[in-house]
Design a protein around this motif. Structure first.
Motif, PDB file in Angstrom:
ATOM      1  N   ASN A   1       0.834  -1.216   0.000  1.00 24.67           N
ATOM      2  CA  ASN A   1       0.000   0.000   0.000  1.00 24.67           C
ATOM      3  C   ASN A   1       0.865   1.261   0.000  1.00 24.67           C
ATOM      4  O   ASN A   1       0.559   2.244   0.665  1.00 24.67           O
ATOM      5  N   ALA A   2       1.930   1.210  -0.779  1.00 23.25           N
ATOM      6  CA  ALA A   2       2.888   2.328  -0.794  1.00 23.25           C
ATOM      7  C   ALA A   2       2.472   3.443  -1.736  1.00 23.25           C
ATOM      8  O   ALA A   2       2.910   4.583  -1.569  1.00 23.25           O
ATOM      9  N   ILE A   3       1.658   3.133  -2.726  1.00 23.75           N
ATOM     10  CA  ILE A   3       1.289   4.135  -3.729  1.00 23.75           C
ATOM     11  C   ILE A   3      -0.153   3.901  -4.136  1.00 23.75           C
ATOM     12  O   ILE A   3      -0.603   2.754  -4.242  1.00 23.75           O
ATOM     13  N   MET A   4      -0.890   4.975  -4.354  1.00 19.54           N
ATOM     14  CA  MET A   4      -2.301   4.837  -4.712  1.00 19.54           C
ATOM     15  C   MET A   4      -2.799   6.134  -5.344  1.00 19.54           C
ATOM     16  O   MET A   4      -2.168   7.188  -5.218  1.00 19.54           O
ATOM     17  N   ALA A   5      -3.921   6.015  -6.026  1.00 18.08           N
ATOM     18  CA  ALA A   5      -4.576   7.190  -6.612  1.00 18.08           C
ATOM     19  C   ALA A   5      -5.984   7.287  -6.064  1.00 18.08           C
ATOM     20  O   ALA A   5      -6.616   6.271  -5.751  1.00 18.08           O
ATOM     21  N   LYS A   6      -6.477   8.516  -5.953  1.00 19.70           N
ATOM     22  CA  LYS A   6      -7.804   8.760  -5.408  1.00 19.70           C
ATOM     23  C   LYS A   6      -8.509   9.840  -6.220  1.00 19.70           C
ATOM     24  O   LYS A   6      -7.869  10.692  -6.841  1.00 19.70           O
ATOM     25  N   GLU A   7      -9.813   9.808  -6.183  1.00 17.37           N
ATOM     26  CA  GLU A   7     -10.598  10.910  -6.742  1.00 17.37           C
ATOM     27  C   GLU A   7     -10.377  12.148  -5.877  1.00 17.37           C
ATOM     28  O   GLU A   7     -10.211  12.059  -4.658  1.00 17.37           O
ATOM     29  N   TRP A   8     -10.387  13.308  -6.505  1.00 19.56           N
ATOM     30  CA  TRP A   8     -10.237  14.556  -5.758  1.00 19.56           C
ATOM     31  C   TRP A   8     -11.526  14.830  -4.975  1.00 19.56           C
ATOM     32  O   TRP A   8     -12.615  14.793  -5.546  1.00 19.56           O
ATOM     33  N   PRO A   9     -11.413  15.106  -3.656  1.00 19.64           N
ATOM     34  CA  PRO A   9     -12.615  15.417  -2.864  1.00 19.64           C
ATOM     35  C   PRO A   9     -13.112  16.825  -3.177  1.00 19.64           C
ATOM     36  O   PRO A   9     -12.676  17.808  -2.562  1.00 19.64           O
ATOM     37  N   GLU A  10     -14.017  16.936  -4.114  1.00 21.46           N
ATOM     38  CA  GLU A  10     -14.401  18.239  -4.660  1.00 21.46           C
ATOM     39  C   GLU A  10     -15.084  19.155  -3.652  1.00 21.46           C
ATOM     40  O   GLU A  10     -15.118  20.362  -3.835  1.00 21.46           O
ATOM     41  N   ASN A  11     -15.630  18.586  -2.585  1.00 22.75           N
ATOM     42  CA  ASN A  11     -16.364  19.418  -1.635  1.00 22.75           C
ATOM     43  C   ASN A  11     -15.570  19.746  -0.378  1.00 22.75           C
ATOM     44  O   ASN A  11     -16.126  20.170   0.623  1.00 22.75           O
ATOM     45  N   ASP A  12     -14.254  19.533  -0.428  1.00 20.54           N
ATOM     46  CA  ASP A  12     -13.397  19.828   0.719  1.00 20.54           C
ATOM     47  C   ASP A  12     -12.735  21.186   0.518  1.00 20.54           C
ATOM     48  O   ASP A  12     -11.803  21.319  -0.274  1.00 20.54           O
ATOM     49  N   PRO A  13     -13.207  22.233   1.230  1.00 24.37           N
ATOM     50  CA  PRO A  13     -12.654  23.579   1.016  1.00 24.37           C
ATOM     51  C   PRO A  13     -11.223  23.733   1.522  1.00 24.37           C
ATOM     52  O   PRO A  13     -10.563  24.731   1.229  1.00 24.37           O
ATOM     53  N   THR A  14     -10.738  22.756   2.291  1.00 23.64           N
ATOM     54  CA  THR A  14      -9.371  22.860   2.818  1.00 23.64           C
ATOM     55  C   THR A  14      -8.332  22.384   1.815  1.00 23.64           C
ATOM     56  O   THR A  14      -7.134  22.490   2.069  1.00 23.64           O
ATOM     57  N   MET A  15      -8.780  21.851   0.655  1.00 25.18           N
ATOM     58  CA  MET A  15      -7.837  21.320  -0.326  1.00 25.18           C
ATOM     59  C   MET A  15      -7.852  22.156  -1.596  1.00 25.18           C
ATOM     60  O   MET A  15      -8.906  22.611  -2.045  1.00 25.18           O
ATOM     61  N   SER A  16      -6.670  22.353  -2.140  1.00 26.02           N
ATOM     62  CA  SER A  16      -6.519  23.099  -3.387  1.00 26.02           C
ATOM     63  C   SER A  16      -5.653  22.296  -4.335  1.00 26.02           C
ATOM     64  O   SER A  16      -4.658  21.691  -3.921  1.00 26.02           O
ATOM     65  N   LEU A  17      -5.997  22.285  -5.611  1.00 24.60           N
ATOM     66  CA  LEU A  17      -5.227  21.551  -6.614  1.00 24.60           C
ATOM     67  C   LEU A  17      -3.800  22.081  -6.732  1.00 24.60           C
ATOM     68  O   LEU A  17      -2.892  21.345  -7.125  1.00 24.60           O
ATOM     69  N   GLU A  18      -3.615  23.352  -6.419  1.00 30.58           N
ATOM     70  CA  GLU A  18      -2.280  23.937  -6.538  1.00 30.58           C
ATOM     71  C   GLU A  18      -1.455  23.785  -5.257  1.00 30.58           C
ATOM     72  O   GLU A  18      -0.287  24.143  -5.223  1.00 30.58           O
ATOM     73  N   ASP A  19      -2.063  23.269  -4.204  1.00 36.72           N
ATOM     74  CA  ASP A  19      -1.379  23.092  -2.931  1.00 36.72           C
ATOM     75  C   ASP A  19      -0.251  22.082  -3.096  1.00 36.72           C
ATOM     76  O   ASP A  19      -0.468  20.949  -3.532  1.00 36.72           O
ATOM     77  N   ALA A  20       0.960  22.489  -2.747  1.00 38.78           N
ATOM     78  CA  ALA A  20       2.130  21.638  -2.964  1.00 38.78           C
ATOM     79  C   ALA A  20       2.151  20.413  -2.055  1.00 38.78           C
ATOM     80  O   ALA A  20       3.019  19.559  -2.200  1.00 38.78           O
ATOM     81  N   ARG A  21       1.226  20.314  -1.138  1.00 41.17           N
ATOM     82  CA  ARG A  21       1.150  19.093  -0.320  1.00 41.17           C
ATOM     83  C   ARG A  21       0.533  17.936  -1.080  1.00 41.17           C
ATOM     84  O   ARG A  21       0.653  16.791  -0.665  1.00 41.17           O
ATOM     85  N   PHE A  22      -0.140  18.243  -2.189  1.00 40.29           N
ATOM     86  CA  PHE A  22      -0.879  17.215  -2.914  1.00 40.29           C
ATOM     87  C   PHE A  22      -0.285  17.006  -4.304  1.00 40.29           C
ATOM     88  O   PHE A  22       0.030  17.968  -5.007  1.00 40.29           O
ATOM     89  N   SER A  23      -0.168  15.755  -4.683  1.00 35.09           N
ATOM     90  CA  SER A  23       0.255  15.406  -6.041  1.00 35.09           C
ATOM     91  C   SER A  23      -0.988  15.090  -6.852  1.00 35.09           C
ATOM     92  O   SER A  23      -1.888  14.390  -6.376  1.00 35.09           O
TER      93      SER A  23
END
Length: 863
Positions: A380-402
């Motif tokens: 379980n070292a690598i995985m992909a997920k759908e973007w949680p579109e209704n989470d206001p704390t997340m941004s596509l440009e946020d460098a914490r997220f790939s």
């Protein structure tokens, strides 16, 4: 396909080269006990400026000095805590920066959030990347430096440490007045409003990008801060910037990097874009490094290390990889080879702008790497997920997220870059670029390479399942780049050609050992082999599993050098057991080794290409039917004919690389055998024989009038172009010079004299039979004579010459044996042509031969 897999056009060269790039940036290591590389110490500051300040320190210096905290951060302030505590007071933005963050390395990654149409870049792509440091300076100032890690001395007690500091001053990019000190005196408050509203390069566009986009000055009245949000280890700044711009039309530029013409510049004289800058705090202690071994293909970084004890300068050279480590309680299990879960897995999110039907395939392309990481001891070292579109704390440009970013673009491309810590190579994040129109490229590849064996490939629009599986394989390839892997163009050469037709073997093992190869589909498979898509598609293979194990698995050793030796021994042992883990040197600039090429298959280019041509003939015979769509005005037919011709041309290139080629096999002293070997004479002669048969003996199957009369005027002849281009490539100065050098080192090498004789025998085969010489052959023979004469009488150099990558000009053939051998052959050919022309039965052929004799005579008598 990085930085990229399918390389972005020259105007968009970036990391991928990094790509990578690629595609294909480099740096280096330290032993675990050593302290982290440090930037030069800041200049001596006023009392209290470089250390914890006393409350109110320096406030009386001037009327513009620091004010009481409450006077700056008033009750109106809207605040968010994080890396920097951000306060918005009316229209001002303040950063409250803790002393603990001062002089810490902070990565600033700027991306285009939104961009004008026609710029050639897209929302989500990276615009800039810097490592920055805030430091206290004199007179109640805070400086922002841009860190450039080129050299370091780790021991501050040694005299050479001072020498390194004296030659490594980082530039001060900005200066800020301290507006106030924190309530508890543990930090400072800076007004960042004008800095982010303005055009400051560390958080904006580089000068090169502005030139390419034809942007000039910032229009400050149309530029503003949209938002600033802060999180525990990062702060996100979103700005809207408007630049005055020219239309880009005018006199052509001599630059090899063309500029873009943005329609908005022509209609409004300005270009507006949204930028997002992520400030991400890098670890105080850099991650552990893994030293480079070119026998395993990783992107790398480097810097120079100095110490008093050296007798020569050392280069710290380390791979780029994610920090994947077991939980503390699982370390011993991991060392024993048991599967454990990492502290922090690698997670990719799917851009919500991605069409929903393609998302599962992109996700699967990421998840396919899980099995490879199990070879390194992680589940379980690598995985992909759908973007949680209704989470206001997340941004596509946020460098914490790939994120796999989806671009609405007609570019046929995808690429996999990453941003990494220059001190250690630790990958911080990655935004894979996925262009919508990559599907057209995938369709055309699969059509021309497999339509002979897969009935579902015989149409202009594939069903969703087939296209989805094509997307899945490209997704896996691009993810491989973001894990640090380079292309391995040599991987497919470790598959014996006949195994590509062995249904059980190829379906079990794949047609190439690496998803990082450019070995698209199994074009060798024949219809009677009944091979399913499992034996046609690329997949993560033996080499990929090994590369992840080498880069991410446990390596015994107290120091990095000890670990390097341990891994070297492991490589030698593993290679002896499984040759499929071999990595070719193509990515390092060796284009002379025929085993390491792009788009090729198997250990024998001649046999593989013969099988490929058989399939092209089958497809060509049915091309009008396969491309038929109602209302189409033969655009489909013309397009796919060009694709087939291009595939045929690739086969020619694969074979030609053998002639005058050499093998390069990197080895350490523990391995037997030579690093460099000339391609055996028998293989080179086989390659010439193939070209004489398949190319220079006119490929009439490509001259189907039922097709050509519908797609091109009778004044063009693509077959002749292919033949002449192939001939000129074979007789290039660099190839001929190389053959002379190889023969000097190895007496058994295929020499220029033998090469000319074999080539002439094929190109002038009609002379023996006195057969009619076709128009295509006449063109080819003229080209042969002209090229041979140009070797003896080269045209004077002139005009603008642009050199890339430091490539040297070919040696002067007039001073080598090439000139001597060429003169002997052209004289012999003249005699044979004169004899044949005297009584040649076909008049057009006779005129042609007489013309050749005259050309040779005129050139040889030229003063």
């Amino acid at each position: 396909m990085q930085r990229t897999w399918f390389l972005k056009r020259m105007a968009l060269l970036s990391v991928t080269v990094a790509l990578c790039a690629p595609s294909l940036a480099q740096r280096r290591p330290q032993t675990p006990p050593a302290p982290a590389p440090q930037s030069p110490a800041p200049p001596q500051a006023a009392p209290g400026a470089n250390g914890p300040a006393m409350p109110g320190a320096g406030r009386g210096a001037s009327s513009n000095g620091p004010k009481p905290y409450k006077e700056v951060i008033t009750e109106k302030a809207k605040s968010s805590k994080g890396l920097f505590t951000v306060h918005k007071v009316d229209d001002k933005y303040y950063f409250e920066i803790a002393d603990s963050v001062m002089n810490r390395d902070i990565m600033a990654i700027t991306r285009f959030s939104k961009i004008a149409a026609g710029a050639g870049v897209y929302g989500g792509e990276q615009a800039n990347q810097q490592v920055l440091q805030f430091e206290k300076g004199p007179d109640n100032k805070v400086f922002l430096r841009v860190v450039t890690l080129i050299a370091t001395a780790n021991d501050s007690t040694q005299p050479i440490y001072k020498a390194v500091r004296n030659s490594s001053v980082d530039p001060i990019a900005a200066a800020f007045d301290i507006k106030a000190f924190s309530k508890d005196s543990s930090g400072v408050v800076l007004d960042m409003t004008d800095f982010f509203k303005g055009d400051n390069q560390p958080v904006s566009l580089s000068s090169g990008t502005k030139r390419r986009l034809s942007l000039s000055s910032l229009a400050s009245d149309r530029s503003y801060i949209e938002s600033i949000r802060s999180y525990p280890i990062n702060t996100e700044v979103r700005t809207v910037k408007t630049f005055n711009a020219s239309s880009g039309f005018g006199a052509p530029s001599a630059s090899p990097f063309p500029s873009a013409s943005i329609p908005a510049a022509n209609t409004a004289g300005a270009v507006t874009m949204e930028l997002n800058t992520s400030f991400l705090l890098l670890p105080k202690v850099p991650a552990a490094k893994r030293l480079v071994d070119p026998r395993v293909g990783y992107f790398a970084d480097d810097y120079t290390v100095y110490s008093d004890d050296q007798q020569k300068v050392e280069q710290a050279n380390f791979i780029v990889r994610w920090k994947l480590e077991p939980k503390a309680e699982d370390i011993e299990k991991w060392k024993r080879g048991e599967l454990v879960e990492p502290v922090k897995p690698i997670v990719y999110y799917i851009d919500p702008a991605t069409p929903k039907k393609w998302r599962p395939f992109l996700i699967q392309g990421v998840n396919d790497w899980q099995a490879a990481f199990e070879k390194a001891g992680f589940k379980n070292a690598i995985m992909a997920k759908e973007w949680p579109e209704n989470d206001p704390t997340m941004s596509l440009e946020d460098a914490r997220f790939s994120v796999i970013r989806y671009f609405a673009s007609d570019i046929q491309n995808a690429y996999g870059p990453n941003a990494h810590d220059p001190r250690s190579g630790e990958i911080i994040e990655s935004h894979i670029g996925w262009y919508h129109n990559v599907m057209e490229l995938l369709h055309d590849w699969y059509f021309v390479q497999t339509a002979a064996v897969d009935t579902e490939a015989r149409k202009m629009k594939f069903d969703d399942e087939l296209m989805g599986q094509l997307i899945r394989f490209v997704s896996s390839h691009e993810v491989g780049h973001t894990l640090g892997l380079r292309h391995n163009m040599g991987s497919s050469s470790k598959t014996p050609v006949e195994k590509l037709r062995d249904k059980s073997w190829v379906e079990a093992n794949g047609h190439t050992a690496s998803i990082m190869d450019y070995a698209r589909f199994n074009y060798v498979a024949q219809p009677e082999d009944n091979i399913s898509r499992k034996g046609l598609f690329p997949r993560i293979g033996d080499y990929d599993n090994w590369a992840i194990e080498w880069g991410y698995g446990y390596a015994p050793g107290k120091t990095e050098e000890e670990q390097k030796l341990t891994l070297s021994k492991k490589y030698i042992d593993r290679l002896a057991k499984n040759p499929r883990i071999w990595f070719g040197s193509y990515e390092y600039g060796n284009f002379n080794d025929p085993r390491t090429q792009s788009e090729d298959l198997s250990d024998n280019a001649m046999k593989a290409s013969e099988y490929g041509i058989k399939n092209l003939k089958r497809i060509m015979a049915n091309l009008p039917e396969y491309t038929k769509e109602e209302g189409d005005r033969y655009e489909n037919l013309a397009k796919m004919y060009r694709q087939l011709a291009g595939q045929f041309n690739r086969y020619i290139g694969h074979v030609s690389r053998n002639i005058g080629g050499y093998y390069e096999t990197w080895k350490s002293v523990e391995q037997s055998g030579d690093v460099y070997e000339v391609v055996p004479k028998a293989i080179q002669k086989d390659a010439v024989s193939f070209l004489n048969k398949q190319v220079f003996n006119t490929p009439d199957w490509m001259l189907d009038k039922n097709i050509l009369n519908k797609i091109s005027a009778p004044v063009s002849n693509q077959v002749s172009s292919i033949q002449v281009n192939t001939l000129n490539s074979l007789l290039s100065s660099s190839r001929l010079s190389g053959m002379v050098s190889m023969a000097a080192r190895d007496a058994a090498a295929y020499n220029v004299d033998e090469f000319y004789a074999d080539l002439k025998k094929g190109i002038f085969s009609e002379l023996a039979s006195r057969g009619k010489i076709s128009p295509e052959r006449r063109t080819l023979q003229k080209a042969y004579v002209d090229r041979m004469l140009s070797i003896l009488n080269p045209a004077p150099a002139g005009g603008l010459t642009i050199s890339f990558g430091g490539a040297a000009a070919p040696s002067d053939l007039g001073r080598s044996d090439v000139s001597s051998v060429t003169r002997a052959h052209i004289n012999q050919l003249k005699a044979e042509l004169s004899t044949a022309a005297a009584g040649y039965p076909d008049s057009m052929s006779r005129y042609h031969l007489q013309d050749l004799v005259a050309r040779i005579k005129d050139a040889m008598e030229k003063k």
